[in-house]
Design a protein around this motif. Structure first.
Motif, PDB file in Angstrom:
ATOM      1  N   GLU A 131      10.453  13.372  -5.804  1.00 21.39           N
ATOM      2  CA  GLU A 131       9.076  13.868  -5.784  1.00 21.39           C
ATOM      3  C   GLU A 131       8.127  12.804  -5.224  1.00 21.39           C
ATOM      4  O   GLU A 131       7.281  13.066  -4.366  1.00 21.39           O
ATOM      5  N   GLU A 132       8.323  11.585  -5.720  1.00 24.11           N
ATOM      6  CA  GLU A 132       7.474  10.459  -5.320  1.00 24.11           C
ATOM      7  C   GLU A 132       7.643  10.153  -3.826  1.00 24.11           C
ATOM      8  O   GLU A 132       6.661   9.953  -3.113  1.00 24.11           O
ATOM      9  N   SER A 133       8.906  10.161  -3.355  1.00 25.18           N
ATOM     10  CA  SER A 133       9.169   9.862  -1.947  1.00 25.18           C
ATOM     11  C   SER A 133       8.523  10.902  -1.045  1.00 25.18           C
ATOM     12  O   SER A 133       8.051  10.583   0.047  1.00 25.18           O
ATOM     13  N   GLU A 134       8.534  12.129  -1.502  1.00 24.45           N
ATOM     14  CA  GLU A 134       7.932  13.200  -0.713  1.00 24.45           C
ATOM     15  C   GLU A 134       6.421  13.022  -0.621  1.00 24.45           C
ATOM     16  O   GLU A 134       5.801  13.234   0.402  1.00 24.45           O
ATOM     17  N   LEU A 135       5.849  12.630  -1.777  1.00 22.50           N
ATOM     18  CA  LEU A 135       4.408  12.528  -1.914  1.00 22.50           C
ATOM     19  C   LEU A 135       3.830  11.386  -1.091  1.00 22.50           C
ATOM     20  O   LEU A 135       2.822  11.533  -0.393  1.00 22.50           O
ATOM     21  N   GLN A 136       4.421  10.218  -1.178  1.00 22.30           N
ATOM     22  CA  GLN A 136       3.838   9.082  -0.448  1.00 22.30           C
ATOM     23  C   GLN A 136       4.860   8.094   0.069  1.00 22.30           C
ATOM     24  O   GLN A 136       5.967   7.973  -0.434  1.00 22.30           O
ATOM     25  N   GLU A 137       4.412   7.362   1.075  1.00 18.27           N
ATOM     26  CA  GLU A 137       5.262   6.431   1.803  1.00 18.27           C
ATOM     27  C   GLU A 137       4.793   5.011   1.492  1.00 18.27           C
ATOM     28  O   GLU A 137       3.591   4.747   1.440  1.00 18.27           O
ATOM     29  N   VAL A 138       5.730   4.086   1.278  1.00 22.40           N
ATOM     30  CA  VAL A 138       5.371   2.694   0.971  1.00 22.40           C
ATOM     31  C   VAL A 138       5.113   1.935   2.264  1.00 22.40           C
ATOM     32  O   VAL A 138       5.855   2.066   3.234  1.00 22.40           O
ATOM     33  N   MET A 139       4.032   1.166   2.286  1.00 19.91           N
ATOM     34  CA  MET A 139       3.699   0.408   3.503  1.00 19.91           C
ATOM     35  C   MET A 139       3.276  -1.009   3.159  1.00 19.91           C
ATOM     36  O   MET A 139       2.739  -1.253   2.083  1.00 19.91           O
ATOM     37  N   TRP A 140       3.488  -1.920   4.097  1.00 18.73           N
ATOM     38  CA  TRP A 140       2.937  -3.278   3.957  1.00 18.73           C
ATOM     39  C   TRP A 140       1.849  -3.436   5.009  1.00 18.73           C
ATOM     40  O   TRP A 140       2.093  -3.247   6.193  1.00 18.73           O
ATOM     41  N   ILE A 141       0.654  -3.762   4.567  1.00 18.73           N
ATOM     42  CA  ILE A 141      -0.474  -3.891   5.514  1.00 18.73           C
ATOM     43  C   ILE A 141      -0.873  -5.358   5.634  1.00 18.73           C
ATOM     44  O   ILE A 141      -1.036  -6.052   4.625  1.00 18.73           O
ATOM     45  N   ASP A 142      -1.030  -5.794   6.897  1.00 13.89           N
ATOM     46  CA  ASP A 142      -1.449  -7.187   7.150  1.00 13.89           C
ATOM     47  C   ASP A 142      -2.776  -7.473   6.461  1.00 13.89           C
ATOM     48  O   ASP A 142      -3.667  -6.632   6.441  1.00 13.89           O
ATOM     49  N   LYS A 143      -2.881  -8.679   5.987  1.00 14.25           N
ATOM     50  CA  LYS A 143      -4.099  -9.110   5.296  1.00 14.25           C
ATOM     51  C   LYS A 143      -5.353  -8.846   6.140  1.00 14.25           C
ATOM     52  O   LYS A 143      -6.360  -8.337   5.642  1.00 14.25           O
ATOM     53  N   GLU A 144      -5.270  -9.164   7.443  1.00 15.94           N
ATOM     54  CA  GLU A 144      -6.452  -9.011   8.304  1.00 15.94           C
ATOM     55  C   GLU A 144      -6.829  -7.542   8.514  1.00 15.94           C
ATOM     56  O   GLU A 144      -7.978  -7.222   8.741  1.00 15.94           O
ATOM     57  N   LYS A 145      -5.796  -6.675   8.442  1.00 15.34           N
ATOM     58  CA  LYS A 145      -6.048  -5.263   8.746  1.00 15.34           C
ATOM     59  C   LYS A 145      -6.475  -4.479   7.509  1.00 15.34           C
ATOM     60  O   LYS A 145      -6.836  -3.318   7.594  1.00 15.34           O
ATOM     61  N   LEU A 146      -6.358  -5.151   6.359  1.00 13.95           N
ATOM     62  CA  LEU A 146      -6.513  -4.472   5.088  1.00 13.95           C
ATOM     63  C   LEU A 146      -7.826  -3.688   4.984  1.00 13.95           C
ATOM     64  O   LEU A 146      -7.833  -2.488   4.696  1.00 13.95           O
ATOM     65  N   ILE A 147      -8.932  -4.374   5.242  1.00 11.94           N
ATOM     66  CA  ILE A 147     -10.240  -3.761   5.027  1.00 11.94           C
ATOM     67  C   ILE A 147     -10.409  -2.506   5.883  1.00 11.94           C
ATOM     68  O   ILE A 147     -10.877  -1.474   5.417  1.00 11.94           O
ATOM     69  N   GLU A 148      -9.989  -2.609   7.160  1.00 10.87           N
ATOM     70  CA  GLU A 148     -10.183  -1.456   8.033  1.00 10.87           C
ATOM     71  C   GLU A 148      -9.221  -0.308   7.720  1.00 10.87           C
ATOM     72  O   GLU A 148      -9.519   0.849   7.981  1.00 10.87           O
ATOM     73  N   THR A 149      -8.061  -0.660   7.146  1.00  2.00           N
ATOM     74  CA  THR A 149      -7.047   0.368   6.902  1.00  2.00           C
ATOM     75  C   THR A 149      -7.308   1.183   5.644  1.00  2.00           C
ATOM     76  O   THR A 149      -7.096   2.388   5.624  1.00  2.00           O
ATOM     77  N   LEU A 150      -7.782   0.516   4.615  1.00  2.00           N
ATOM     78  CA  LEU A 150      -7.909   1.192   3.325  1.00  2.00           C
ATOM     79  C   LEU A 150      -8.866   2.364   3.408  1.00  2.00           C
ATOM     80  O   LEU A 150      -9.839   2.353   4.147  1.00  2.00           O
ATOM     81  N   ASN A 151      -8.557   3.357   2.584  1.00  2.00           N
ATOM     82  CA  ASN A 151      -9.195   4.650   2.730  1.00  2.00           C
ATOM     83  C   ASN A 151     -10.615   4.741   2.204  1.00  2.00           C
ATOM     84  O   ASN A 151     -11.468   5.314   2.844  1.00  2.00           O
ATOM     85  N   THR A 152     -10.885   4.169   1.042  1.00  2.00           N
ATOM     86  CA  THR A 152     -12.220   4.358   0.467  1.00  2.00           C
ATOM     87  C   THR A 152     -12.956   3.035   0.336  1.00  2.00           C
ATOM     88  O   THR A 152     -12.353   1.967   0.337  1.00  2.00           O
ATOM     89  N   ASN A 153     -14.279   3.159   0.190  1.00  2.00           N
ATOM     90  CA  ASN A 153     -15.104   1.972  -0.009  1.00  2.00           C
ATOM     91  C   ASN A 153     -14.672   1.223  -1.258  1.00  2.00           C
ATOM     92  O   ASN A 153     -14.719   0.007  -1.308  1.00  2.00           O
ATOM     93  N   CYS A 180       0.839  -1.187   0.000  1.00  2.00           N
ATOM     94  CA  CYS A 180       0.000   0.000   0.000  1.00  2.00           C
ATOM     95  C   CYS A 180       0.875   1.238   0.000  1.00  2.00           C
ATOM     96  O   CYS A 180       2.061   1.173   0.303  1.00  2.00           O
ATOM     97  N   VAL A 181       0.272   2.365  -0.345  1.00  2.00           N
ATOM     98  CA  VAL A 181       1.001   3.628  -0.215  1.00  2.00           C
ATOM     99  C   VAL A 181       0.173   4.592   0.608  1.00  2.00           C
ATOM    100  O   VAL A 181      -1.045   4.596   0.535  1.00  2.00           O
ATOM    101  N   LYS A 182       0.908   5.390   1.408  1.00  2.00           N
ATOM    102  CA  LYS A 182       0.214   6.354   2.255  1.00  2.00           C
ATOM    103  C   LYS A 182       0.500   7.749   1.716  1.00  2.00           C
ATOM    104  O   LYS A 182       1.663   8.130   1.537  1.00  2.00           O
ATOM    105  N   ASN A 183      -0.541   8.488   1.449  1.00  2.00           N
ATOM    106  CA  ASN A 183      -0.385   9.856   0.961  1.00  2.00           C
ATOM    107  C   ASN A 183       0.033  10.742   2.118  1.00  2.00           C
ATOM    108  O   ASN A 183      -0.675  10.866   3.110  1.00  2.00           O
ATOM    109  N   ASN A 184       1.227  11.340   2.005  1.00  2.00           N
ATOM    110  CA  ASN A 184       1.790  12.098   3.124  1.00  2.00           C
ATOM    111  C   ASN A 184       1.008  13.365   3.445  1.00  2.00           C
ATOM    112  O   ASN A 184       0.982  13.812   4.582  1.00  2.00           O
ATOM    113  N   LYS A 185       0.386  13.923   2.425  1.00  2.00           N
ATOM    114  CA  LYS A 185      -0.340  15.162   2.659  1.00  2.00           C
ATOM    115  C   LYS A 185      -1.687  14.902   3.337  1.00  2.00           C
ATOM    116  O   LYS A 185      -2.058  15.567   4.290  1.00  2.00           O
ATOM    117  N   PHE A 186      -2.422  13.893   2.834  1.00  2.00           N
ATOM    118  CA  PHE A 186      -3.792  13.671   3.349  1.00  2.00           C
ATOM    119  C   PHE A 186      -3.909  12.469   4.287  1.00  2.00           C
ATOM    120  O   PHE A 186      -4.936  12.259   4.910  1.00  2.00           O
TER     121      PHE A 186
END
Length: 950
Positions: free
Chosen positions: A484-506, A400-406
RNA sequence: GCCCAUGUGGCGGAAUAGGUAGACGCACAGGACUUAAAAUCCUGCGAGCAUUAAAACUCAUGCCGGUUCAAGUCCGGCCGUGGGCACCA
């Protein structure tokens, strides 16, 4: 001091019988009340304690209603055609009538020993020729009205009983009678046109006060569904293939047609079908299967492609292959379906197995909320986007990637550029956004979806079409990301079980679910795509639009289908009413003339079902051979008999005028009694007997034979009495309780009281002999009360309020069938009496009278021996004096911060302030409010004081 | 899978409209009466804490969360049990 219940009960039963105490008159000044309990099948094993429960319950109600001044009809009879008598006949080679007579005698003796207030002058059995004469007569009226017809039909066949069964009797593919799995058999059967009453049966429910669960069961059984019939032109022949669908809006997604194995085209166009042998073999195979095997949903789909026939999709002219499969039922709709694999579970499974194309015509459509809500003032852009659900090479994690701004956390996603395909685009995006290079894309998900949102970072509204790809990194080799890319977002690994609750949109959550669970049909709602004039529309709108289109072009129309089918009315059995029809070579089917009814059921050499599937009656030549009533030539009688449900489909009408020999009952009698006010029976009859009876009555009404359309005003159902081990009573489980033993040991009154006290009348309850003993003890105590009598003729002051309350409670409880709390209220009253030194004569008479509907014998006896008044069967029901039940003081609780901290005694007319003061003065309450600030005080009169402190 | 019920002490089950949870009965324990037993009568009986005793307190209506001064009861989400329907297009 215990009482001699045996003699007391016998004495009163004989007295009631001799005096005709419970005989109901047709007419009079009193208001009528018709109480009906399903008549029993008089089997050899005798009365079940379950019968005792419902008979006593309704008996109590009948007794109460009589005392309240109603003219009560409470009849009893015998549903004596049917399997057990026939089994007995087969085994012992005797005509069942004698056996039926013996069984009725046993039942009647037992029911009488129970002390039920049935009007025995109206008794009859469905096997009485004087009764079944009218059952047969009514069949002829059905025939004359065009509602009975003989047809060659695929019917449910029980190979064990060797008889046809109605759909109701073969529910779930299991024979109701013997439990064997049923098969289908082509047979010539008498049918009643019940399907033409489907809407009427549905609408009629609104006029009744049946329990909701009974109404729902009937609604489900009728199974009304609205949809469309669509005609598909054939390519090879001048014909149209018609299908029924509830989702005509998905026509653009049709990729095949499926015929049921019984479909007429398979015979009609046999010469056009290149693989006709294969087709026939499949049909054979289907017929051999039992209904259970055939409808087992867990089994894999089977089918055969019809080589040589092709259909044309009327909406786009596409050529569509035609298949056959046993998952399509001949008996529902048109026996053929259009297959939309993208959006139906069954079609999907079939298409996957046989490699039939899948065309998506509905897409999920997500709409952003909160910060991403569409902003009408901003421009809209359309984009094709790929979303990549990429797993970790070794762990159960997703990239997953995390948007650093939002702060959003999402899967890697990006636009599809130029003529890239989604997989290429995904790879490019992954490398750009995360630096990982060793990407293995496993597949692209089958269906696209839409997401609509305001893209804050770009300051535009977006409507994106999302393609999802699923894959895995081969290893963690990576290149350096751009600054530019590194500034914009951070790379993450999300556990399979946590995936649904972590993701941002429906939308991303939806991707994650699909990526984790795999492909499947899209059966949820969405908007239409790939559907020409339907594109962008939702379900309801699209259906409407398509219906207009179909009707305009004359290729389809709105229709309704029902699960409910015509009633298969023939049985190839001996012990039933002969169907009074004669078949003549020249005249066809001719009714037996009405003046020749009853058509008596003759004795036969053998009662067993025959191997050729004909009724045993067919072996009695002298009965079968007759002359045609129409032309006088040789003719033969119908040898099938009626189902067991026939006799029970009108018996409540006969009770109104059981001796009538000019009609099923006199019209005046039927008008007087009208509807059955309260009808009690088992839940197992909610869809069969009750539906048949309502249908039958509606037909009679429509033909002017009865005065009411709906026969039953209110239908209730009792719960079962289970064995002490909480299982259904059965001989093999050794948990059967015989009512005779209970009469002998404890008496009818104790048994009645116990079964009323056992629990909620509508729920199953386990038998407990200790419970019965407890109720016997209660009656003994009632009996011993007589030693406390003084000479007062008024209520004792100390008991007056409680007695009036109990009058109210018991009356309401019996009327609403809450018998258990009625008994409980009487026990409480008895406990109060017992605390008194002496009780008055009126005190005693009232408790006896209140108990009388439940325990009629002992109460009448005590009333008589203590000379308290006239018998209860001729007394008015006591009325609660409301003025006496107003209490002057009562105790209420005091809560502090929601917790009970004490209770205070207040008088009825005390004002709020005074109550408040008392509450605040309570010692324990003081402990809890000391040193705290009182925020508010709530006083609910007669209930509670609630203090909130901080 | 869908629909309908339902989940409260050792047990059967109460609890009108959200207002002192466990009425009433069974079982169990102790006591009275009795030579003894049965029957009958009296007392106790959700769990915990405490204990000389009582009060008080804490937790309790399948589980998690919410609304409310107050939830067995209302709302949302699970789980279990029973029943009905089920390849119904």
């Amino acid at each position: 001091m215990n009482y001699d219940f045996k003699n007391i009960e016998k004495k009163w039963q004989e007295k009631w019988e001799k005096e005709g105490t419970f005989v109901a008159e047709n007419g009079g000044d009193k208001e009528k009340y018709y109480v009906l309990v399903e008549f029993p099948y008089p089997s050899g094993v005798g009365l079940h304690v379950g019968h005792v429960r419902s008979y006593t319950a309704l008996d109590s109600l009948a007794r109460l209603k009589r005392a309240q001044g109603y003219n009560v009809l409470f009849p009893m009879g015998w549903d004596s055609f049917g399997a057990p008598a026939e089994q007995y006949a087969i085994k012992n080679h005797v005509y069942p009538a004698n056996m039926v007579k013996d069984c009725i005698e046993t039942f009647k003796r037992q029911i009488k020993a129970l002390g039920s207030s049935f009007d025995w002058t109206r008794e009859f059995a469905t096997t009485d020729p004087e009764y079944y004469k009218w059952t047969q007569w009514q069949f002829l009226q059905f025939y004359k009205a065009g509602l009975a017809y003989k047809a060659e039909k695929e019917i449910n066949w029980c190979p064990n009983c060797k008889t046809g069964l109605s759909n109701e009797d073969a529910a779930g593919g299991v024979c109701e009678r013997c439990g064997s799995s049923t098969t289908k058999k082509l047979k010539n059967q008498w049918m009643l046109k019940m399907s033409s009453y489907a809407d009427s049966l549905l609408d009629g429910l609104a006029e009744t006060e049946f329990w909701d669960k009974i109404k729902i069961a009937q609604i489900n059984w009728i199974g009304k569904s609205t949809g469309a019939e669509v005609n598909f032109k054939m390519k090879e022949v001048e014909d149209t293939l018609t299908v029924f669908t509830t989702r005509c809006d998905t026509l653009f997604g049709v990729t095949a047609m499926v015929l049921s194995p019984e479909h007429e085209f398979l015979n009609k166009y046999a010469d056009k079908i290149n693989n006709i042998d294969e087709v026939r073999a499949y049909r054979e195979q289907t017929h051999k299967k039992s209904e259970i095997e055939r409808t087992d949903m867990t089994k894999e789909k089977t089918g055969v492609k019809i080589d040589g026939l092709t259909a044309i999709n009327p909406v786009n002219g596409a050529e569509i292959e035609i298949w056959m499969s046993d998952y399509v039922l001949a008996s529902y709709g048109t026996g053929a379906i259009m297959m939309v694999p993208a959006h139906d579970d069954r079609d999907y499974a079939f298409a996957k197995k046989f490699d039939i194309p899948i065309v998506q015509v509905i897409a999920k459509n997500f709409v952003g909320s909160g910060d991403s809500t569409i902003r009408p003032d901003k421009p809209f852009t359309d984009r094709q986007v790929v979303i990549a659900a990429i797993a970790h090479p070794t762990e159960d994690k997703y990239l997953c990637v995390k948007n650093n701004k939002f702060g959003w956390i999402n899967f890697v996603m990006g636009g599809i550029e130029g003529d890239e395909n989604p997989i290429e685009a995904a790879k490019r995006e992954i490398i750009e956004e995360t630096g990982y290079t060793e990407i293995e894309i496993e597949r692209e998900m089958e269906f696209v979806y839409f997401d609509n949102f305001f893209a804050r970072h770009k300051d535009v509204n977006r409507h994106i079409t999302c393609h999802t790809v699923v894959g895995r990194l081969k290893n963690l080799d990576a290149i350096e990301r751009s600054e530019e890319e590194s500034e914009l977002q951070e790379v993450m690994w999300i556990d399979k079980e946590k995936l649904i609750e972590t993701l941002n949109t429906n939308a991303h959550k939806y991707d994650a679910t699909r990526a984790l669970e795999g492909d499947g049909p899209l059966t949820e709602e969405g908007v239409h795509i790939n559907s020409d004039f339907l594109d962008g529309l939702g379900k309801e709108e699209a259906i409407e639009r398509m219906l207009e289109f179909l009707e305009e072009k004359g290729i389809g129309k709105k229709t309704t289908n029902y699960r409910l089918q015509d009633w298969i009315f023939s049985r190839q059995r001996f012990w039933g009413e002969p169907i009074p029809m004669i078949h003549c070579e020249k005249c066809g089917w001719v009714p037996v003339p009405e003046e020749e009814l009853p058509l008596i059921l003759p004795d036969v050499p053998s009662y067993e079902p025959t191997d050729n599937g004909e009724s045993p009656l067919s072996t009695v030549d002298e009965w079968v051979n007759t002359t045609c009533p129409s032309c006088g030539n040789h003719a033969v009688r119908e040898t099938d008999t009626m189902p067991n449900w026939a006799g029970s489909s009108w018996y409540w009408i006969r009770y109104m005028d059981p001796k009538c020999d000019t009609a099923i009952a006199n019209m005046d009698a039927m008008k007087y009694w009208g509807q059955v006010d309260l009808y009690n029976g088992g839940m197992e009859h909610a869809t069969r007997h009750l539906l048949y009876a309502r249908f039958w009555n509606q037909v009679l009404f429509d033909n002017g034979i009865v005065p009411v359309r709906e026969p039953f005003k209110k239908r209730v159902a009792h719960g079962m009495i289970l064995g002490e081990n909480n299982e259904k009573m059965s001989k093999s489980k050794g948990n059967v309780v015989n009512p005779d033993d209970m009469f002998e040991t404890y008496g009818a009154d104790a048994l009645r009281t116990y079964e009323m006290f056992i629990g909620d009348y509508t729920k199953d309850a386990a038998w407990s002999e200790n419970g019965l003993k407890g109720c016997k003890k209660f009656l003994d105590r009632i009996f011993r009360l007589q030693t406390k009598l003084n000479d007062d003729e008024e209520y004792s002051k100390e008991l007056e309020a409680m007695i009036n309350k109990t009058i109210k409670k018991v009356t309401e409880d019996i009327e609403t069938m809450n018998y258990n709390t009625a008994v409980s209220a009487l026990m409480i009253l008895l406990n109060a009496y017992d605390k008194q030194e002496k009780i008055s004569r009126k005190d005693y008479r009232t408790i006896l009278q209140l108990l009388n509907p439940i325990a009629p014998h002992v109460t009448e006896e005590l009333n008589e021996i203590c000379k308290l008044g006239v018998p209860f069967t001729s007394s008015d029901w006591p009325i609660c004096d409301e003025s006496k039940i107003v209490e002057d003081t009562y105790e209420i609780g005091v809560q502090v911060n929601g917790k009970l901290r004490g209770s205070i005694v207040v008088s009825a007319d005390e004002n709020e302030n005074s109550i408040k003061e008392k509450a605040l003065a309570n010692e324990n309450v003081i402990k809890h409010i000391e040193g705290k600030e009182i925020i508010k005080t709530i006083v609910i009169p007669k209930r509670i004081v609630s203090i909130v402190v901080k």
